[in-house]
Design a protein around this motif. Sequence first.
Motif, mmCIF file in Angstrom:
data_model
loop_
_atom_site.group_PDB
_atom_site.id
_atom_site.type_symbol
_atom_site.label_atom_id
_atom_site.label_comp_id
_atom_site.label_asym_id
_atom_site.label_seq_id
_atom_site.Cartn_x
_atom_site.Cartn_y
_atom_site.Cartn_z
ATOM 1 N N ARG A 84 -70.700 -10.340 12.974
ATOM 2 C CA ARG A 84 -71.611 -10.938 13.981
ATOM 3 C C ARG A 84 -71.416 -10.285 15.346
ATOM 4 N N GLU A 85 -70.173 -9.909 15.662
ATOM 5 C CA GLU A 85 -69.909 -9.220 16.925
ATOM 6 C C GLU A 85 -70.505 -7.814 16.910
ATOM 7 N N ALA A 86 -70.430 -7.166 15.765
ATOM 8 C CA ALA A 86 -71.031 -5.837 15.633
ATOM 9 C C ALA A 86 -72.541 -5.908 15.856
ATOM 10 N N HIS A 87 -73.166 -6.962 15.361
ATOM 11 C CA HIS A 87 -74.606 -7.136 15.582
ATOM 12 C C HIS A 87 -74.916 -7.303 17.074
ATOM 13 N N LEU A 88 -74.071 -8.055 17.770
ATOM 14 C CA LEU A 88 -74.249 -8.203 19.226
ATOM 15 C C LEU A 88 -74.132 -6.857 19.926
ATOM 16 N N LEU A 89 -73.094 -6.096 19.563
ATOM 17 C CA LEU A 89 -72.889 -4.785 20.181
ATOM 18 C C LEU A 89 -74.029 -3.827 19.865
ATOM 19 N N LEU A 90 -74.521 -3.880 18.632
ATOM 20 C CA LEU A 90 -75.618 -2.995 18.249
ATOM 21 C C LEU A 90 -76.886 -3.304 19.038
ATOM 22 N N ALA A 91 -77.201 -4.584 19.178
ATOM 23 C CA ALA A 91 -78.390 -4.960 19.958
ATOM 24 C C ALA A 91 -78.253 -4.483 21.398
ATOM 25 N N LEU A 92 -77.075 -4.655 21.961
ATOM 26 C CA LEU A 92 -76.834 -4.209 23.325
ATOM 27 C C LEU A 92 -76.941 -2.693 23.442
ATOM 28 N N PRO A 116 -78.262 3.943 23.755
ATOM 29 C CA PRO A 116 -78.531 4.310 22.360
ATOM 30 C C PRO A 116 -77.548 5.316 21.767
ATOM 31 N N LEU A 117 -76.876 6.110 22.593
ATOM 32 C CA LEU A 117 -75.893 7.058 22.065
ATOM 33 C C LEU A 117 -74.742 6.354 21.355
ATOM 34 N N ALA A 118 -74.460 5.118 21.722
ATOM 35 C CA ALA A 118 -73.354 4.371 21.130
ATOM 36 C C ALA A 118 -73.734 3.675 19.827
ATOM 37 N N ALA A 119 -75.008 3.530 19.556
ATOM 38 C CA ALA A 119 -75.468 2.774 18.391
ATOM 39 C C ALA A 119 -75.028 3.361 17.047
ATOM 40 N N PRO A 120 -75.058 4.667 16.827
ATOM 41 C CA PRO A 120 -74.665 5.200 15.520
ATOM 42 C C PRO A 120 -73.227 4.842 15.102
ATOM 43 N N ALA A 121 -72.320 4.759 16.038
ATOM 44 C CA ALA A 121 -70.943 4.388 15.698
ATOM 45 C C ALA A 121 -70.884 2.961 15.149
ATOM 46 N N ILE A 122 -71.701 2.097 15.711
ATOM 47 C CA ILE A 122 -71.728 0.700 15.276
ATOM 48 C C ILE A 122 -72.361 0.591 13.899
ATOM 49 N N THR A 123 -73.485 1.259 13.692
ATOM 50 C CA THR A 123 -74.142 1.194 12.386
ATOM 51 C C THR A 123 -73.267 1.814 11.295
ATOM 52 N N LYS A 124 -72.534 2.853 11.622
ATOM 53 C CA LYS A 124 -71.620 3.468 10.644
ATOM 54 C C LYS A 124 -70.552 2.467 10.217
ATOM 55 N N ALA A 125 -69.949 1.784 11.168
ATOM 56 C CA ALA A 125 -68.916 0.788 10.839
ATOM 57 C C ALA A 125 -69.502 -0.356 10.019
#
Length: 80
Positions: free
Chosen positions: A52-60, A66-75
């Motif tokens: 759920r925290e990863a979802h929050l970080l991804l939305a943010l 947007p450069l940070a989003a791929p790291a979150i989706t990979k995890a």
Amino acid sequence: MIIEFALDHYNRLLPLCDPASREYEILKNGLVVRRAKNGQHERVVEIFAEMREAHLLLALANKICPLAAPAITKAMRLKA
């Protein structure tokens, strides 16, 4: 799960967060890790997060860095 951000992406994302937000709190608890890669050393930031925290970080990240989003989706993919 562990989200690994390139140090540059982490340093771009964190200052754009509201310091009063849950996302900021999650990011501030990151750990800078130095590791070997291709004969060089690199530094990454490891963030320990629940799904759920990863979802929050991804939305943010999708909104403000947007450069940070791929790291979150990979995890998130590795956790699923």
